[in-house]
Structure formats: C-alpha cells, structure tokens
Design an enzyme around this catalytic site. Structure first.
Site, mmCIF file in Angstrom:
data_model
loop_
_atom_site.group_PDB
_atom_site.id
_atom_site.type_symbol
_atom_site.label_atom_id
_atom_site.label_comp_id
_atom_site.label_asym_id
_atom_site.label_seq_id
_atom_site.Cartn_x
_atom_site.Cartn_y
_atom_site.Cartn_z
ATOM 1 N N HIS A 82 0.838 -1.209 0.000
ATOM 2 C CA HIS A 82 0.000 0.000 0.000
ATOM 3 C C HIS A 82 0.875 1.263 0.000
ATOM 4 O O HIS A 82 0.601 2.229 -0.713
ATOM 5 C CB HIS A 82 -0.881 0.049 1.253
ATOM 6 C CG HIS A 82 -1.841 -1.090 1.397
ATOM 7 N ND1 HIS A 82 -1.682 -2.075 2.338
ATOM 8 C CD2 HIS A 82 -2.983 -1.385 0.728
ATOM 9 C CE1 HIS A 82 -2.682 -2.933 2.259
ATOM 10 N NE2 HIS A 82 -3.492 -2.549 1.292
ATOM 11 N N GLN B 212 -17.893 -6.690 -1.271
ATOM 12 C CA GLN B 212 -16.981 -7.514 -2.066
ATOM 13 C C GLN B 212 -16.535 -8.773 -1.342
ATOM 14 O O GLN B 212 -15.713 -9.534 -1.849
ATOM 15 C CB GLN B 212 -15.782 -6.696 -2.554
ATOM 16 C CG GLN B 212 -14.774 -6.326 -1.486
ATOM 17 C CD GLN B 212 -13.723 -5.379 -2.031
ATOM 18 O OE1 GLN B 212 -14.002 -4.220 -2.322
ATOM 19 N NE2 GLN B 212 -12.498 -5.862 -2.216
ATOM 20 N N GLN C 103 -0.444 -4.244 -8.962
ATOM 21 C CA GLN C 103 -0.361 -5.404 -9.861
ATOM 22 C C GLN C 103 -0.679 -6.694 -9.097
ATOM 23 O O GLN C 103 -1.123 -7.673 -9.676
ATOM 24 C CB GLN C 103 1.045 -5.471 -10.467
ATOM 25 C CG GLN C 103 1.331 -6.684 -11.322
ATOM 26 C CD GLN C 103 0.487 -6.713 -12.587
ATOM 27 O OE1 GLN C 103 0.125 -5.670 -13.130
ATOM 28 N NE2 GLN C 103 0.158 -7.914 -13.051
HETATM 29 P P1 AMP Z 1 -6.416 -3.821 -0.419
HETATM 30 O O1 AMP Z 1 -6.291 -2.968 0.806
HETATM 31 O O2 AMP Z 1 -5.988 -5.236 -0.225
HETATM 32 O O3 AMP Z 1 -7.763 -3.668 -1.091
HETATM 33 O O4 AMP Z 1 -5.359 -3.226 -1.450
HETATM 34 C C1 AMP Z 1 -5.368 -1.873 -1.803
HETATM 35 C C2 AMP Z 1 -4.483 -1.691 -3.001
HETATM 36 O O5 AMP Z 1 -3.156 -2.089 -2.673
HETATM 37 C C3 AMP Z 1 -4.920 -2.545 -4.201
HETATM 38 O O6 AMP Z 1 -4.791 -1.784 -5.389
HETATM 39 C C4 AMP Z 1 -3.935 -3.683 -4.170
HETATM 40 O O7 AMP Z 1 -3.704 -4.272 -5.435
HETATM 41 C C5 AMP Z 1 -2.687 -2.979 -3.669
HETATM 42 N N1 AMP Z 1 -1.750 -3.950 -3.099
HETATM 43 C C6 AMP Z 1 -2.042 -4.930 -2.208
HETATM 44 N N2 AMP Z 1 -0.942 -5.667 -1.960
HETATM 45 C C7 AMP Z 1 0.056 -5.146 -2.720
HETATM 46 C C8 AMP Z 1 1.445 -5.481 -2.911
HETATM 47 N N3 AMP Z 1 2.006 -6.507 -2.275
HETATM 48 N N4 AMP Z 1 2.158 -4.734 -3.769
HETATM 49 C C9 AMP Z 1 1.583 -3.690 -4.435
HETATM 50 N N5 AMP Z 1 0.289 -3.329 -4.285
HETATM 51 C C10 AMP Z 1 -0.465 -4.045 -3.450
#
Ligand code: AMP
Length: 304
Positions: A37, A61, A149
């Site tokens: 993040h 979701q 990604q």
């Molecule tokens: P989430 O809080 O899991 O909904 O993720 C929020 C954003 O962070 C989304 O766009 C995810 O794809 C991105 N994200 C989650 N894990 C990673 C990671 N390891 N590397 C890069 N971006 C990430």
C-alpha cells in the site's frame, strides 16, 4: 494529514485544490496497510499535488461474513503509516456513508470478471469492487488513481470500468511488493501460521518457475504449467494458469511472442492467497533472446 469521514466533508476539503487545478491522486485501500500500500501512496505523492487515501473495508466484495468480520482492522496504525507516506486526506467513511439505507444500485463489468477469481468467488465479488470504486471516483474525482499489480484481475477490471464509463481518471498499476522470500505482501498474510507462512512462498516460486521455463525457450504451455505446478504440491491449489494480460483468456497450446500473465491462487491452511507475474515472451526463442528474457525475469523478480 486530515482525517475525513463523510462524502460532504471530503468534497468541501478538495474544493480549493480543484479550483486551483491541482492534481488529485487517489489510493483506494481496505486498510491493514503494508509496504505494498505504501508504495502506491509514495507513487501518488511523487506524481500529484494532493493525495487522498480511502480506507473502507467494503462489505459488498466479501463472499463470506466470517472473512469480512475477521479482516484485520487497525485504523490508528493505518493513519500513522498513511501520514508518514505522505497522504493529505485519509477518507475513512462508515458503511452507512457509502451504502445509506435504500441503496439499490450496482456497477457491473462483464467478461474480464468471469474467469479466475470470478469463478472462485463469484462475479458478485467484482460487482462489489466496481460499485465502490465507481463511487470513490465520483466522490474524489481524482486525476490519477493507483492500484497494485498484486491484484492483477482487479486492475484489469478497473481499467475496463474506467474506459467503459468514461471516468476522466488515469489508472496507474504499480509493481507487486514482496517479502524477502518472494511472498507478495497482503493484509491476509497476518493470518498465516508460522508453518503456513513458510509454505506460502511456493506461490512465488511457481511463478518464477514458469517465467524461467519461458525465458529458457520453452513454448509448450503444458510443460510450463507442469514446471510451475510442481512447486505447489504443499498447498491446496485453486488454479495456476497462463493467460492473456488484457483479456485473461488462457493462452493456447503454444506460447506465442508478446506478454503473458502467470496467475495463481491457492489455499495455505485457512488462508486463500493470490499472486501473479507478468512475463515478456520474445517472439523467437534464439539463444541470445532467451538469455535476455532470463535477465528480464531476474530483474523483475528483484524489483516486483
Ligand atoms: P487492499 O487494501 O488489499 O484492497 O489493497 C489496496 C491496493 O493495494 C490494491 O490496489 C492492491 O492491489 C494494492 N496492493 C495490495 N498488496 C500489494 C502489494 N504486495 N504490492 C503492491 N500493491 C499491493
């Protein structure tokens, strides 16, 4: 950093920036922040005048109530990390702010939502994602928005949403940030027991095995998949596939030149993990080209 809980307050906070044509970047998250993040926030900080991070654990979701209820939440820690990485406005609405009584609308993307995660979790999962992201686009009206990604299918779905509904926003997809053993960072990793955590590194090993097979000239899809799946004997595999990175259609029996996306989902103990690796495929498999593709894979695995 300013903490904002309502749509009205965020709109009025952003009004001066919009009036003076400052660029606004949006990083949508569900909290439980990690370096993945933070990499999105830092990218937004570099590129935009004003950085908004949303923190909303979006109930629509989640397929299972238990998964929603056990999703890690630590708003104070998240606020500290977000401020440290350069967020200007942390938008943390309550569920009723986003879904007030009587809420009855849905934004749905067809096609790219159907395979892979769509098969496992049902397309309702992506309806939840696209509905909340469309709302965030309308609430924040960002110039640029940042996705990872790590959730490759989600990023593809959001691009489709942006194009189809003419949202005037640039969608930037940032590389996956990994732990030293290659495991993609995820809020769900905190749920892994110590032995599950060790086994979870197999997902990345499988992705690298596929990339290395292709880099060394292998173009037979079944052979590449066999090499990758061979790394996944200790986890409960949902899928490991090679797909087109734009349409998510499976590649044919032979891997042609261009780009492919290796995608994996597996349960490790009670935790379901997903990961992926974009792989560039040189159009011919001459010795030099295979060598340079291998370099590219090694470079990418260090960076991604
Ligand atoms: P989430 O809080 O899991 O909904 O993720 C929020 C954003 O962070 C989304 O766009 C995810 O794809 C991105 N994200 C989650 N894990 C990673 C990671 N390891 N590397 C890069 N971006 C990430």
């Amino acid at each position: 950093m300013k903490l904002v809980h309502t749509v009205a307050d965020l709109r009025s906070a952003l009004r001066p920036a919009r009036r003076t044509e400052q660029t606004i970047g949006l990083v949508p998250t569900m909290g439980a922040l990690h370096d993945g993040h933070l990499s999105l926030i830092r990218r937004a900080r570099e590129q935009c005048d004003v950085v908004v991070m949303s923190l909303f654990v979006n109930p629509s979701q989640f397929n299972e109530l238990a998964d929603l209820e056990s999703y890690p939440r630590d708003h104070r820690r998240d606020a500290d990390l977000a401020a440290g990485a350069g967020v200007d406005y942390l938008f943390a609405p309550g569920v009723e702010e986003i879904y007030p009584p009587g809420f009855a609308s849905k934004v749905s993307v067809e096609g790219v939502t159907e395979p892979l995660e769509g098969e496992d979790r049902g397309t309702a999962h992506f309806d939840g994602v696209t509905t909340v992201v469309a709302k965030l686009f309308n609430i924040v009206q960002p110039d640029v928005t940042y996705f990872g990604q790590k959730d490759a299918q989600q990023a593809i779905v959001i691009r489709r949403l942006g194009r189809d509904l003419d949202f005037p926003v640039r969608i930037e997809v940032c590389p996956t940030v990994r732990e030293p053993d290659g495991l993609a960072m995820s809020s769900r990793n905190a749920r892994l027991s110590r032995s599950d955590r060790r086994r979870a590194a197999a997902l990345h090993r499988a992705l690298l095995a596929a990339a290395e097979e292709i880099a060394s000239g292998q173009r037979d899809t079944a052979a590449v998949l066999a090499a990758a799946r061979g790394q996944l004997r200790d986890v409960e595999l949902d899928y490991f596939e090679l797909v087109n990175p734009d349409t998510l259609a499976p590649v044919g029996e032979r891997i042609e030149g261009g780009d492919v996306l290796a995608v994996v989902a597996a349960r490790v103990g009670a935790t379901r993990l997903i990961d992926n690796q974009p792989i560039h495929v040189p159009s011919t498999s001459g010795g030099d080209q295979a060598g340079s593709a291998k370099q590219e894979v090694l470079h990418c695995s260090a960076r991604c």
